[in-house]
Write a protein that holds these residues in place. Structure first.
Motif, short mmCIF file in Angstrom:
data_model
loop_
_atom_site.label_atom_id
_atom_site.label_comp_id
_atom_site.label_asym_id
_atom_site.label_seq_id
_atom_site.Cartn_x
_atom_site.Cartn_y
_atom_site.Cartn_z
N LYS A 1 0.84 -1.21 0.00
CA LYS A 1 0.00 0.00 0.00
C LYS A 1 0.87 1.25 0.00
N LYS A 2 1.97 1.21 0.76
CA LYS A 2 2.89 2.36 0.81
C LYS A 2 3.55 2.57 -0.55
N ILE A 3 3.98 1.47 -1.20
CA ILE A 3 4.61 1.58 -2.51
C ILE A 3 3.64 2.22 -3.51
N PHE A 4 2.37 1.87 -3.39
CA PHE A 4 1.36 2.38 -4.32
C PHE A 4 0.89 3.80 -3.97
N ALA A 5 1.15 4.22 -2.74
CA ALA A 5 0.54 5.46 -2.24
C ALA A 5 0.87 6.70 -3.08
N ASN A 6 2.06 6.71 -3.71
CA ASN A 6 2.43 7.92 -4.46
C ASN A 6 2.11 7.80 -5.96
N ARG A 7 1.20 6.92 -6.28
CA ARG A 7 0.89 6.71 -7.71
C ARG A 7 -0.39 7.41 -8.17
N LYS A 8 -0.88 8.31 -7.33
CA LYS A 8 -2.01 9.17 -7.72
C LYS A 8 -3.24 8.39 -8.21
N MET A 9 -3.57 7.33 -7.47
CA MET A 9 -4.76 6.55 -7.81
C MET A 9 -6.00 7.29 -7.31
N ALA A 10 -7.15 6.98 -7.92
CA ALA A 10 -8.40 7.58 -7.45
C ALA A 10 -8.74 7.00 -6.07
N SER A 11 -8.44 5.71 -5.87
CA SER A 11 -8.62 5.07 -4.57
C SER A 11 -7.82 3.77 -4.56
N CYS A 12 -7.56 3.26 -3.37
CA CYS A 12 -6.83 1.99 -3.26
C CYS A 12 -7.32 1.25 -2.03
N GLU A 13 -7.93 0.11 -2.23
CA GLU A 13 -8.46 -0.68 -1.11
C GLU A 13 -7.90 -2.10 -1.19
N ILE A 14 -8.02 -2.80 -0.06
CA ILE A 14 -7.50 -4.16 0.03
C ILE A 14 -8.65 -5.18 0.07
N VAL A 15 -8.51 -6.20 -0.77
CA VAL A 15 -9.44 -7.34 -0.75
C VAL A 15 -8.59 -8.56 -0.40
N THR A 16 -9.04 -9.35 0.58
CA THR A 16 -8.30 -10.57 0.87
C THR A 16 -9.25 -11.75 1.00
N LEU A 17 -8.75 -12.90 0.57
CA LEU A 17 -9.52 -14.12 0.73
C LEU A 17 -9.59 -14.47 2.22
N LEU A 18 -8.43 -14.43 2.89
CA LEU A 18 -8.35 -14.83 4.29
C LEU A 18 -7.73 -13.74 5.14
N ASP A 19 -8.26 -13.59 6.33
CA ASP A 19 -7.70 -12.63 7.29
C ASP A 19 -7.39 -13.42 8.56
N LYS A 20 -6.11 -13.35 8.98
CA LYS A 20 -5.69 -14.08 10.19
C LYS A 20 -5.28 -13.04 11.25
N PRO A 21 -6.25 -12.40 11.90
CA PRO A 21 -5.96 -11.25 12.77
C PRO A 21 -5.07 -11.58 13.97
#
Ligand code: IMP
Ligand code: MG
Length: 180
Positions: A113-133
């Motif tokens: 997400k940090k690497i992508f943060a400076n790429r001027k996207m309209a939005s950036c969200e995360i989708v995951t199959l599994l979450d192991k909190p």
């Protein structure tokens, strides 16, 4: 293949996967109605999930892939993540969804997400199959998670152990006592 001796038990069946992925696909299709999001699969673990998700969505989407590698520095927990394969598509002004197999410590996806943060996207969200909190080490906002799972090592449906067992049709808990 479910009879593989490294499978301790089936955690999520094919039917449960199909039902939940359809629900998630409907939710994303609703949230992005009228938009043409760019779904970015994080290789390799996410490819089967991404294929099923895209086919369950009622939306025209673009698909691309990235690959990441983590390098552990001085401390294991702050492992640095680099892109080993970048996007082909231009993501500027796009609605981007990063599609992961599993968010475990959260280190990989938070670095991405940090690497992508400076790429001027309209939005950036995360989708995951599994979450192991239970294993989380860094705070990361996961907008869409298909399943929250207990702290077990998972194989199948794209997820591997040592590059093996990705082809199991169900999500299985690995019998870690079989590791030599
Ligand atoms: P992170 O700890 O959130 O950075 O997860 C890094 C990567 O480790 C994930 O994208 C998976 O590819 C892999 N991983 C984490 N937990 C499991 C698991 O239970 N089974 C297989 N791969 C896993
Ligand atoms: Mg992964």
């Amino acid at each position: 293949m479910q009879n593989n001796h490294q499978v301790k038990k089936v955690l999520i069946t094919e039917e449960q996967l199909a039902t939940r992925i359809k629900e998630l696909a409907d939710q994303i299709s609703k949230d992005y109605a009228g938009k043409n999001p760019l779904l970015v699969g994080v290789l390799k673990g996410s490819w089967i999930f991404l294929a099923d998700l895209v086919r369950a969505m009622d939306l025209d989407v673009e698909v691309d892939f990235i690959a990441a590698s983590s390098y552990c520095g001085g401390t294991q927990s702050t492992g640095h993540v680099i892109l080993t394969k970048d996007l082909t598509a231009n993501c500027q002004d796009r609605h981007v969804l990063l599609v992961e197999d599993i968010v475990d410590t959260g280190i990989t996806i938070s670095h991405l997400k940090k690497i992508f943060a400076n790429r001027k996207m309209a939005s950036c969200e995360i989708v995951t199959l599994l979450d192991k909190p239970a294993r989380r080490e860094v705070d990361v906002e996961v907008k869409y998670a298909a399943f929250t799972i207990p702290n077990e090592f998972i194989i199948g449906y794209g997820l591997d152990f040592d590059e093996k067992l990705r082809g199991l049709r169900e999500i299985c808990v690995m019998d870690t006592s079989t590791i030599k």
